[in-house]
Design a protein around this motif. Structure first.
Motif, PDB file in Angstrom:
ATOM      1  N   ALA A  94      43.344  22.485  45.767  1.00 27.05           N
ATOM      2  CA  ALA A  94      43.529  23.266  44.686  1.00 27.05           C
ATOM      3  C   ALA A  94      43.571  22.471  43.075  1.00 27.05           C
ATOM      4  N   LEU A  95      44.112  21.600  43.264  1.00 28.79           N
ATOM      5  CA  LEU A  95      43.943  20.613  42.221  1.00 28.79           C
ATOM      6  C   LEU A  95      42.582  20.195  41.820  1.00 28.79           C
ATOM      7  N   MET A  96      41.955  19.939  43.033  1.00 29.94           N
ATOM      8  CA  MET A  96      40.434  19.271  42.917  1.00 29.94           C
ATOM      9  C   MET A  96      39.668  20.419  42.333  1.00 29.94           C
ATOM     10  N   LEU A  97      39.954  21.349  42.857  1.00 30.44           N
ATOM     11  CA  LEU A  97      39.058  22.636  42.478  1.00 30.44           C
ATOM     12  C   LEU A  97      39.068  22.907  40.878  1.00 30.44           C
ATOM     13  N   VAL A  98      40.223  22.715  40.303  1.00 29.64           N
ATOM     14  CA  VAL A  98      40.306  22.929  38.947  1.00 29.64           C
ATOM     15  C   VAL A  98      39.651  21.650  38.149  1.00 29.64           C
ATOM     16  N   CYS A  99      39.615  20.299  38.831  1.00 29.06           N
ATOM     17  CA  CYS A  99      38.998  19.386  38.335  1.00 29.06           C
ATOM     18  C   CYS A  99      37.424  19.674  38.181  1.00 29.06           C
ATOM     19  N   THR A 100      37.172  20.195  39.248  1.00 29.54           N
ATOM     20  CA  THR A 100      35.481  20.264  39.586  1.00 29.54           C
ATOM     21  C   THR A 100      35.150  21.369  38.587  1.00 29.54           C
ATOM     22  N   ALA A 101      35.971  22.440  38.491  1.00 28.50           N
ATOM     23  CA  ALA A 101      35.388  23.662  37.593  1.00 28.50           C
ATOM     24  C   ALA A 101      35.621  23.258  36.270  1.00 28.50           C
ATOM     25  N   LEU A 156      34.718  14.319  51.375  1.00 25.36           N
ATOM     26  CA  LEU A 156      33.423  14.600  51.160  1.00 25.36           C
ATOM     27  C   LEU A 156      32.797  16.005  51.692  1.00 25.36           C
ATOM     28  N   ALA A 157      33.480  16.068  52.946  1.00 26.28           N
ATOM     29  CA  ALA A 157      33.189  17.659  53.682  1.00 26.28           C
ATOM     30  C   ALA A 157      33.572  18.649  52.690  1.00 26.28           C
ATOM     31  N   PHE A 158      34.798  18.678  52.356  1.00 30.64           N
ATOM     32  CA  PHE A 158      35.318  19.540  51.332  1.00 30.64           C
ATOM     33  C   PHE A 158      34.561  19.651  49.901  1.00 30.64           C
ATOM     34  N   GLY A 159      34.394  18.482  49.560  1.00 27.28           N
ATOM     35  CA  GLY A 159      33.424  18.431  48.210  1.00 27.28           C
ATOM     36  C   GLY A 159      32.169  19.054  48.420  1.00 27.28           C
ATOM     37  N   LEU A 200      28.401  23.189  47.271  1.00 19.41           N
ATOM     38  CA  LEU A 200      27.409  24.425  47.434  1.00 19.41           C
ATOM     39  C   LEU A 200      27.901  25.707  47.120  1.00 19.41           C
ATOM     40  N   THR A 201      29.276  26.068  47.251  1.00 20.32           N
ATOM     41  CA  THR A 201      29.729  27.441  46.858  1.00 20.32           C
ATOM     42  C   THR A 201      29.481  27.241  45.304  1.00 20.32           C
ATOM     43  N   GLN A 202      29.786  26.465  44.593  1.00 13.55           N
ATOM     44  CA  GLN A 202      30.058  26.574  43.246  1.00 13.55           C
ATOM     45  C   GLN A 202      28.379  26.983  42.702  1.00 13.55           C
ATOM     46  N   ARG A 203      27.652  26.623  43.161  1.00 12.21           N
ATOM     47  CA  ARG A 203      26.089  27.112  42.723  1.00 12.21           C
ATOM     48  C   ARG A 203      26.061  28.631  42.882  1.00 12.21           C
ATOM     49  N   GLU A 204      26.657  29.311  43.711  1.00 14.67           N
ATOM     50  CA  GLU A 204      26.630  30.591  43.853  1.00 14.67           C
ATOM     51  C   GLU A 204      27.535  31.476  43.091  1.00 14.67           C
ATOM     52  N   TRP A 205      28.518  30.774  42.422  1.00 14.83           N
ATOM     53  CA  TRP A 205      29.776  31.537  41.550  1.00 14.83           C
ATOM     54  C   TRP A 205      28.908  32.532  40.899  1.00 14.83           C
ATOM     55  N   ILE A 230      24.054  14.275  42.965  1.00 13.52           N
ATOM     56  CA  ILE A 230      24.960  13.669  41.637  1.00 13.52           C
ATOM     57  C   ILE A 230      26.437  14.320  41.688  1.00 13.52           C
ATOM     58  N   ASN A 231      26.437  15.565  41.880  1.00 11.08           N
ATOM     59  CA  ASN A 231      27.736  16.530  41.934  1.00 11.08           C
ATOM     60  C   ASN A 231      28.662  15.842  43.098  1.00 11.08           C
ATOM     61  N   LEU A 232      28.066  15.270  44.136  1.00 12.37           N
ATOM     62  CA  LEU A 232      28.554  14.780  45.115  1.00 12.37           C
ATOM     63  C   LEU A 232      29.186  13.492  44.833  1.00 12.37           C
ATOM     64  N   MET A 233      28.407  12.762  44.227  1.00 21.01           N
ATOM     65  CA  MET A 233      28.559  11.371  43.640  1.00 21.01           C
ATOM     66  C   MET A 233      29.952  11.436  42.742  1.00 21.01           C
ATOM     67  N   LEU A 234      29.751  12.567  41.879  1.00 19.79           N
ATOM     68  CA  LEU A 234      31.053  12.502  40.842  1.00 19.79           C
ATOM     69  C   LEU A 234      32.114  12.939  41.618  1.00 19.79           C
ATOM     70  N   TRP A 235      32.135  13.921  42.647  1.00 21.60           N
ATOM     71  CA  TRP A 235      33.332  14.203  43.720  1.00 21.60           C
ATOM     72  C   TRP A 235      34.009  12.947  44.136  1.00 21.60           C
ATOM     73  N   LEU A 236      32.884  12.223  44.878  1.00 23.59           N
ATOM     74  CA  LEU A 236      33.482  11.077  45.515  1.00 23.59           C
ATOM     75  C   LEU A 236      34.186   9.980  44.363  1.00 23.59           C
ATOM     76  N   LEU A 237      33.360   9.890  43.268  1.00 25.19           N
ATOM     77  CA  LEU A 237      34.347   9.118  42.332  1.00 25.19           C
ATOM     78  C   LEU A 237      35.614   9.701  41.848  1.00 25.19           C
ATOM     79  N   MET A 238      35.699  11.010  41.453  1.00 28.59           N
ATOM     80  CA  MET A 238      37.077  11.659  41.418  1.00 28.59           C
ATOM     81  C   MET A 238      37.858  11.438  42.472  1.00 28.59           C
ATOM     82  N   VAL A 239      37.739  11.529  43.576  1.00 20.96           N
ATOM     83  CA  VAL A 239      38.535  11.284  44.899  1.00 20.96           C
ATOM     84  C   VAL A 239      39.129  10.005  45.084  1.00 20.96           C
TER      85      VAL A 239
END
Length: 193
Positions: free
Chosen positions: A162-169, A84-87, A92-97, A35-44
């Motif tokens: 960096a902008l996309m990280l802000v959107c994801t966070a 998608l690779a970056f997303g 995966l990293t976000q889950r470990e924050w 689901i998070n990857l789908m949201l990332w793709l929609l955002m892109v």
């Protein structure tokens, strides 16, 4: 419509914005990776497709008329692969924050602000405007369009990560995404880029 073959990529962007606007607001921490990857793709698709319209038009107009839409589709497919690779890496990293969502959002905003003013960002942004020769037909044309999309997608990841990280966070906040989109459009339109 033959003068604007990119119309459907704009329609995809609008559709992605509408899907993001109508989604239920749940924290990304409580959603599956898929689901998070789908949201990332929609955002892109929502935020980045409008930024690459010059390259989409290049892919279309450097192809034979009968294969313009195929050229656009191959370009956009190549374009989303690096995103998608970056997303996937971000998700995966976000889950470990080890920090809460609000702190993550503040930290990513500070990182994005520092990145926006850096010379490295300017160099990365210049690569987003690259063009390349495209074969007009055959397997070579397909490969060129896909490779062109991959090249521009990788450049855009380097410029806008960096902008996309802000959107994801911020759990894909529409307000944050709108602000980030305006910043990205300004970056592309600024003199010297």
């Amino acid at each position: 419509m033959w003068r604007h073959p990119e119309w459907w990529s704009v329609a995809l962007s609008i559709t992605a914005w509408m899907a993001l606007l109508s989604r239920p607001q749940h924290s990304a921490a409580h959603q599956s990776t898929a689901i998070n990857l789908m949201l990332w793709l929609l955002m892109v698709v929502a935020m980045m497709f409008p930024l690459v319209m010059p390259q989409v038009r290049q892919a279309a107009f450097h192809s034979l008329w009968s294969r313009r839409h195929q050229a656009i589709g191959l370009f956009l497919t190549g374009y989303v692969v690096p995103w998608l690779a970056f997303g996937a890496l971000v998700i995966l990293t976000q889950r470990e924050w080890p920090i809460d969502r609000r702190s993550a959002a503040i930290i990513t905003i500070l990182i994005a602000a520092a990145w926006q003013g850096s010379p490295s960002k300017r160099r990365a942004l210049n690569n987003c405007h690259r063009i390349m020769p495209l074969a007009p037909r055959g397997w070579r044309a397909n490969w060129d369009c896909l490779r062109f999309g991959l090249r521009i997608g990788a450049a855009c990841v380097c410029a806008c990560w960096a902008l996309m990280l802000v959107c994801t966070a911020s759990d894909h906040s529409i307000l944050i995404m709108c602000v980030a989109t305006i910043i990205a459009i300004y970056d592309r339109a600024a003199p010297g880029h």
